[in-house]
Design an enzyme around this catalytic site. Structure first.
Site, PDB file in Angstrom:
ATOM      1  N   CYS A 125     -10.403  -5.587  -4.736  1.00 10.21           N
ATOM      2  CA  CYS A 125     -11.083  -6.647  -3.994  1.00 10.21           C
ATOM      3  C   CYS A 125     -12.563  -6.326  -3.878  1.00 10.21           C
ATOM      4  O   CYS A 125     -12.942  -5.177  -3.638  1.00 10.21           O
ATOM      5  CB  CYS A 125     -10.501  -6.746  -2.578  1.00 10.21           C
ATOM      6  SG  CYS A 125      -9.114  -7.846  -2.456  1.00 10.21           S
ATOM      7  N   ASN A 175       0.806  -1.226   0.000  1.00 12.89           N
ATOM      8  CA  ASN A 175       0.000   0.000   0.000  1.00 12.89           C
ATOM      9  C   ASN A 175       0.839   1.276   0.000  1.00 12.89           C
ATOM     10  O   ASN A 175       0.293   2.374  -0.045  1.00 12.89           O
ATOM     11  CB  ASN A 175      -0.972  -0.003   1.186  1.00 12.89           C
ATOM     12  CG  ASN A 175      -2.090  -1.008   0.973  1.00 12.89           C
ATOM     13  OD1 ASN A 175      -2.183  -1.612  -0.109  1.00 12.89           O
ATOM     14  ND2 ASN A 175      -2.913  -1.202   1.976  1.00 12.89           N
ATOM     15  N   ASP A 225     -16.189   9.059  -3.945  1.00 13.40           N
ATOM     16  CA  ASP A 225     -16.731  10.424  -3.830  1.00 13.40           C
ATOM     17  C   ASP A 225     -15.789  11.366  -3.075  1.00 13.40           C
ATOM     18  O   ASP A 225     -15.660  12.540  -3.422  1.00 13.40           O
ATOM     19  CB  ASP A 225     -18.112  10.386  -3.156  1.00 13.40           C
ATOM     20  CG  ASP A 225     -18.079   9.655  -1.822  1.00 13.40           C
ATOM     21  OD1 ASP A 225     -17.455   8.573  -1.751  1.00 13.40           O
ATOM     22  OD2 ASP A 225     -18.659  10.156  -0.845  1.00 13.40           O
TER      23      ASP A 225
HETATM   24  C1  UD1 Z   1      -6.751   1.484   1.496  1.00 14.14           C
HETATM   25  C2  UD1 Z   1      -5.891   0.261   1.345  1.00 14.14           C
HETATM   26  C3  UD1 Z   1      -6.698  -0.977   1.707  1.00 14.14           C
HETATM   27  C4  UD1 Z   1      -7.288  -0.835   3.098  1.00 14.14           C
HETATM   28  C5  UD1 Z   1      -8.045   0.485   3.236  1.00 14.14           C
HETATM   29  C6  UD1 Z   1      -8.513   0.771   4.650  1.00 14.14           C
HETATM   30  C7  UD1 Z   1      -4.375   0.872  -0.422  1.00 14.14           C
HETATM   31  C8  UD1 Z   1      -3.906   0.610  -1.805  1.00 14.14           C
HETATM   32  N1  UD1 Z   1      -5.447   0.151  -0.019  1.00 14.14           N
HETATM   33  O1  UD1 Z   1      -7.862   1.334   0.592  1.00 14.14           O
HETATM   34  O2  UD1 Z   1      -5.826  -2.101   1.654  1.00 14.14           O
HETATM   35  O3  UD1 Z   1      -8.200  -1.879   3.336  1.00 14.14           O
HETATM   36  O4  UD1 Z   1      -7.206   1.577   2.838  1.00 14.14           O
HETATM   37  O5  UD1 Z   1      -7.450   0.800   5.527  1.00 14.14           O
HETATM   38  O6  UD1 Z   1      -3.790   1.644   0.308  1.00 14.14           O
HETATM   39  N2  UD1 Z   1     -14.809   5.687   1.188  1.00 14.14           N
HETATM   40  C9  UD1 Z   1     -15.848   6.463   0.753  1.00 14.14           C
HETATM   41  N3  UD1 Z   1     -15.610   7.361  -0.259  1.00 14.14           N
HETATM   42  C10 UD1 Z   1     -14.361   7.515  -0.821  1.00 14.14           C
HETATM   43  C11 UD1 Z   1     -13.309   6.724  -0.349  1.00 14.14           C
HETATM   44  C12 UD1 Z   1     -13.558   5.810   0.661  1.00 14.14           C
HETATM   45  O7  UD1 Z   1     -16.972   6.354   1.237  1.00 14.14           O
HETATM   46  O8  UD1 Z   1     -14.228   8.356  -1.711  1.00 14.14           O
HETATM   47  C13 UD1 Z   1     -15.050   4.706   2.263  1.00 14.14           C
HETATM   48  C14 UD1 Z   1     -14.829   3.274   1.776  1.00 14.14           C
HETATM   49  O9  UD1 Z   1     -15.980   2.757   1.165  1.00 14.14           O
HETATM   50  C15 UD1 Z   1     -14.490   2.570   3.041  1.00 14.14           C
HETATM   51  C16 UD1 Z   1     -13.720   3.616   3.844  1.00 14.14           C
HETATM   52  O10 UD1 Z   1     -14.048   4.859   3.255  1.00 14.14           O
HETATM   53  O11 UD1 Z   1     -15.676   2.259   3.760  1.00 14.14           O
HETATM   54  C17 UD1 Z   1     -12.219   3.415   3.848  1.00 14.14           C
HETATM   55  O12 UD1 Z   1     -11.726   3.419   2.553  1.00 14.14           O
HETATM   56  P1  UD1 Z   1     -10.280   3.997   2.179  1.00 14.14           P
HETATM   57  O13 UD1 Z   1      -9.568   4.404   3.412  1.00 14.14           O
HETATM   58  O14 UD1 Z   1     -10.463   4.993   1.105  1.00 14.14           O
HETATM   59  O15 UD1 Z   1      -9.613   2.710   1.582  1.00 14.14           O
HETATM   60  P2  UD1 Z   1      -8.791   2.570   0.251  1.00 14.14           P
HETATM   61  O16 UD1 Z   1      -7.934   3.768   0.061  1.00 14.14           O
HETATM   62  O17 UD1 Z   1      -9.665   2.126  -0.850  1.00 14.14           O
END
Ligand code: UD1
Length: 418
Positions: A116, A23, A124
């Site tokens: 995944c 990551n 958003d």
């Molecule tokens: C990153 C990690 C992943 C890990 C996750 C949480 C990488 C490449 N991947 O994923 O392995 O499981 O952090 O620690 O670093 N969300 C929204 N809107 C957005 C973005 C996120 O609602 O625009 C929500 C997601 O649905 C989720 C939560 O925020 O419920 C956390 O997501 P996020 O921290 O963004 O995870 P990733 O960056 O996708």
């Protein structure tokens, strides 16, 4: 297609060295297009997510050379601002390309990212952050078209400390005019590493690791040679394996601070743990005692990426564990497979109730995502008899030489082509 065959019941002994953090490496690779000088990254792990990210970089016109331990990205001839859909579908982290491609080309076109299948995973927060920096966004035919003639620093308050959104906004802000402040930023160690990497390229980013990150836009970034931090989720997986199977292992390459929430639980389970600098020693000699509650949360809380592996451990601990998954909606797909091995698990929405049984038995099970797949392997190592884990391409997305490293610790696991 490959599968794992595992003969369970072996204790684990020995030393395991962390790969560079998946990551961290993924956003660093995306960040390499921020400069037209060469970016050299040491120890890029041989995992499918990295291969897909390198393919995306090649597609936008970068040349990639892999020399032993060094991956060299040269984006001086990069021409394209378009990330093809067939590649974004494979990899959620393709979304990081948005921030860096916007900085480089003032525009970007990307389809909705994959990764995944563990929940809705909207973007958003990424998009609203980019809009605050002056990016115009049009969503059409499954593609996101972004245009940013003049990226301008802004105050951005994230509704939730999203890791990806925090990273994407940093990547779009490093060369924006003026100052950007991200409040309620994610605090994960990988964000601290991204800051360290960008500053070594000449950026001015401070505050990563805390809730407020300040980015002062600079005119130019230059090339560099860089070693990313070790993979805390990978190391956590081996620690959980040894805790569950019994034995004594040492991990190298991740500090205890970066896996503190896990170590806290494993100590409560009854493991003896000693840590110094980037080494952690774990001893486990008795049947583990279950902890009452494990709840996933943003860092420094218990990581969602270790929920599945830790739940596998709970299956044979003495007593009942309540697991609450707060980050992703559908991160319990592996539970049905664990039940085939004799686990006693009830899932209700985001909650799992795991009643520890004395023994798991070998079975044929199917991985359906990266960490869930790793959890099935850990259960197979603990179970009596033989297990096979199929669809291990999910596991190959995040663990380099998983079976080789486990075998070195004494596990009986082999990869078989089917
Ligand atoms: C990153 C990690 C992943 C890990 C996750 C949480 C990488 C490449 N991947 O994923 O392995 O499981 O952090 O620690 O670093 N969300 C929204 N809107 C957005 C973005 C996120 O609602 O625009 C929500 C997601 O649905 C989720 C939560 O925020 O419920 C956390 O997501 P996020 O921290 O963004 O995870 P990733 O960056 O996708």
């Amino acid at each position: 297609m490959d599968k794992y065959i595992i003969d369970g019941g072996e204790k684990l002994y020995g030393t395991v060295r962390a790969q560079s953090a998946k990551n961290t490496v993924l956003p660093l690779l995306a960040a390499s297009v921020l400069t037209d000088e060469q970016v050299k990254i040491r120890g890029v792990p041989a995992i499918n997510d990295v291969e897909n990210m390198l393919r995306i970089l090649t597609e936008v016109g970068c040349s990639i050379k892999r020399q032993k331990d060094l991956t060299v990205i040269d984006s001086s001839n990069a021409v394209s601002h378009e990330i093809p859909a067939r590649l974004t579908k494979e990899l959620r982290s393709s979304v990081f390309m948005l921030g860096s491609v916007l900085t480089r080309f003032q525009r970007a076109k990307i389809s909705y990212p994959g990764g995944c299948d563990i929940g809705l995973r909207p973007i958003d927060l990424h998009l609203s952050g980019l809009k605050r920096l002056g990016v115009e966004i049009v969503e059409k035919d499954g593609y996101i078209h972004c245009e940013a003639r003049n990226l301008k620093g802004a105050e951005i308050l994230l509704d939730f400390p999203s890791v990806g959104a925090t990273e994407n906004i940093i990547l779009a802000a490093v060369k924006a005019e003026g100052i950007t402040v991200i409040r309620n930023a994610a605090k994960e160690p990988e964000i601290v590493d991204l800051q360290r990497f960008l500053n070594a390229m000449g950026a001015k980013v401070r505050g990563a690791g805390g809730g407020t990150i300040v980015i002062e836009g600079v005119k130019r970034l230059h090339g560099l040679e860089y070693t990313p931090i070790g993979d805390r989720i990978e190391v956590g997986t081996y620690l959980i394996a040894a805790a569950s199977c019994g034995g004594e292992i040492e991990t190298i390459g991740v500090s205890a601070e970066n896996v503190a929430a896990l170590l806290h639980k494993l100590r409560e389970n009854g493991c003896k743990i000693y840590a110094k600098n980037d080494r952690i020693v774990l001893r486990s000699h008795e049947r583990l005692q279950s902890v009452d509650l494990v709840e996933t949360n943003p860092f420094p809380g218990f990581p969602t990426d270790m929920q599945a592996q830790y739940s596998a451990l709970c299956c044979t601990a003495r007593g009942t564990t309540l697991v609450v998954e707060n980050l992703f909606e559908t991160r319990y797909k592996y539970a049905a497979e664990l039940k085939r091995m004799g686990a006693d698990i009830i899932i209700r929405g985001r909650t799992a109730v795991i009643r520890g049984v004395e023994k798991l038995h070998g079975a044929s099970v199917t991985a359906s995502d990266l960490r869930g797949g790793a959890a099935l392997v850990l259960a197979g190592l603990k179970a009596e008899g033989q297990s096979s884990v199929i669809d291990i391409s999910h596991i190959d997305r995040g663990y380099a030489d998983f079976e080789g490293k486990l075998r070195k610790l004494g596990a009986k696991i082999k990869r078989v082509r089917i």
